[in-house]
Design a protein around this motif. Structure first.
Motif, mmCIF file in Angstrom:
data_model
loop_
_atom_site.group_PDB
_atom_site.id
_atom_site.type_symbol
_atom_site.label_atom_id
_atom_site.label_comp_id
_atom_site.label_asym_id
_atom_site.label_seq_id
_atom_site.Cartn_x
_atom_site.Cartn_y
_atom_site.Cartn_z
ATOM 1 N N ALA A 46 0.814 -1.213 0.000
ATOM 2 C CA ALA A 46 0.000 0.000 0.000
ATOM 3 C C ALA A 46 0.850 1.267 0.000
ATOM 4 O O ALA A 46 0.478 2.281 -0.606
ATOM 5 C CB ALA A 46 -0.931 0.000 1.208
ATOM 6 N N GLU A 53 -4.869 0.545 -2.508
ATOM 7 C CA GLU A 53 -5.593 1.156 -1.383
ATOM 8 C C GLU A 53 -5.758 0.118 -0.274
ATOM 9 O O GLU A 53 -6.345 -0.943 -0.482
ATOM 10 C CB GLU A 53 -6.955 1.650 -1.857
ATOM 11 N N ARG A 54 -5.233 0.436 0.884
ATOM 12 C CA ARG A 54 -5.354 -0.451 2.054
ATOM 13 C C ARG A 54 -6.674 -0.168 2.756
ATOM 14 O O ARG A 54 -6.995 0.974 3.056
ATOM 15 C CB ARG A 54 -4.183 -0.176 3.010
ATOM 16 N N TYR A 55 -7.467 -1.198 2.953
ATOM 17 C CA TYR A 55 -8.681 -1.065 3.756
ATOM 18 C C TYR A 55 -8.611 -2.092 4.881
ATOM 19 O O TYR A 55 -7.734 -2.950 4.892
ATOM 20 C CB TYR A 55 -9.936 -1.254 2.903
ATOM 21 N N ARG A 60 -7.082 -3.051 -2.195
ATOM 22 C CA ARG A 60 -7.754 -2.865 -3.487
ATOM 23 C C ARG A 60 -6.758 -2.251 -4.456
ATOM 24 O O ARG A 60 -5.891 -1.480 -4.064
ATOM 25 C CB ARG A 60 -8.948 -1.918 -3.369
ATOM 26 N N SER A 62 -6.730 -0.008 -7.991
ATOM 27 C CA SER A 62 -7.495 0.790 -8.949
ATOM 28 C C SER A 62 -6.584 1.205 -10.087
ATOM 29 O O SER A 62 -5.674 2.014 -9.896
ATOM 30 C CB SER A 62 -8.080 2.031 -8.265
ATOM 31 N N SER A 65 -6.535 5.043 -10.866
ATOM 32 C CA SER A 65 -5.810 5.970 -10.001
ATOM 33 C C SER A 65 -4.316 5.717 -9.985
ATOM 34 O O SER A 65 -3.569 6.442 -9.348
ATOM 35 C CB SER A 65 -6.359 5.882 -8.565
#
Length: 254
Positions: A46, A53-55, A60, A62, A65
């Motif tokens: 990340a 994207e770290r959740y 995730r 993208s 982006s």
């Protein structure tokens, strides 16, 4: 970075490239790594890879982006050893002064890097053309047309028209997916016309596909497997799949 961690991160990136999302629990079940190790790897990815994207509980990816150059670099980093293995096998099919086509893609780029004999090469890939342009023993041509941002490949109708001016002994092509049922397929329509034109302009077509491409299907059809003189893959292809293709009469090499 240690080799073990590099291999772990490579597998995680490969999954994210294909599926866009991966939870730590999924990675634990699929890859059999410790949860604590995966948390550290996810945090590293990340913070070091654009578009990640770290959740809570996962990652995730993208494409929209991410930096376009990074998208190419990420694709190039997937199954690197397999691509180099395939390139070494493919190199054996090229003789001095052959006239060939190199399709777009990172496996064909690996083949361009080890082209150590005099040859004439037509390519539809900006990065491959750049590599060949530095080789005094290679006479190279790049097909003109629209360039796909982030992938450095040339496509659309102008490219297919230019390909019609060449006739070559053999072509080395890539794909996003292949299967016995659906043949060779691609994820986007952008390169389909170019790949079909390449198949029409060469006497022999050699498909370069690493093990992750097999028994997969994408939306856009390129050709049946019967159009291929042979398929070159890597040793990581499962024996059961290899035998099934052999039994179907496919000339497959690994």
């Amino acid at each position: 970075m240690s080799q073990q961690r590099s291999e772990r991160i490579g597998k995680i990136l490969h999954y994210l490239w294909l599926h866009n999302q991966l939870s730590i629990q999924q990675a634990h079940e699929l890859l059999d790594y410790a949860l604590a190790t995966l948390r550290r790897d996810f945090n590293y990815i990340a913070s070091h890879y654009p578009g990640m994207e770290r959740y809570h509980g996962g990652l995730r990816f993208s494409v929209s982006s991410a930096d376009k150059e990074f998208v190419f670099d990420m694709k190039k980093s997937i199954n690197t050893d397999a691509k180099k293995e395939i390139a070494r096998l493919a190199r054996q099919y090229i003789n001095p002064n052959d006239f060939i086509i190199l399709d777009s893609g990172t496996t064909c780029l690996e083949l361009a890097h080890i082209l150590d004999i005099p040859a004439r090469v037509v390519t539809t890939d900006v990065n491959i053309a750049h590599s060949l342009a530095q080789m005094s023993h290679v006479e190279s041509y790049i097909i003109g047309g629209m360039i796909r941002s982030g992938y450095f490949t040339v496509g659309e109708s102008l490219a297919t028209e230019m390909l019609n001016t060449f006739s070559v002994e053999q072509a080395f092509i890539s794909c996003d997916a292949l299967s016995l049922d659906t043949g060779i397929t691609n994820a986007t329509l952008f390169e389909v016309g170019v790949k079909k034109a390449i198949i029409q302009r060469a006497k022999r077509i050699i498909l370069l596909a690493d093990h992750s491409k097999f028994e997969q299907t994408n939306p856009y059809t390129i050709s049946t497997l019967s159009c291929m003189h042979c398929i070159i893959t890597d040793k990581a292809l499962p024996d059961a799949i290899y035998k099934r293709y052999k039994q179907a009469g496919i000339n497959i090499i690994r």
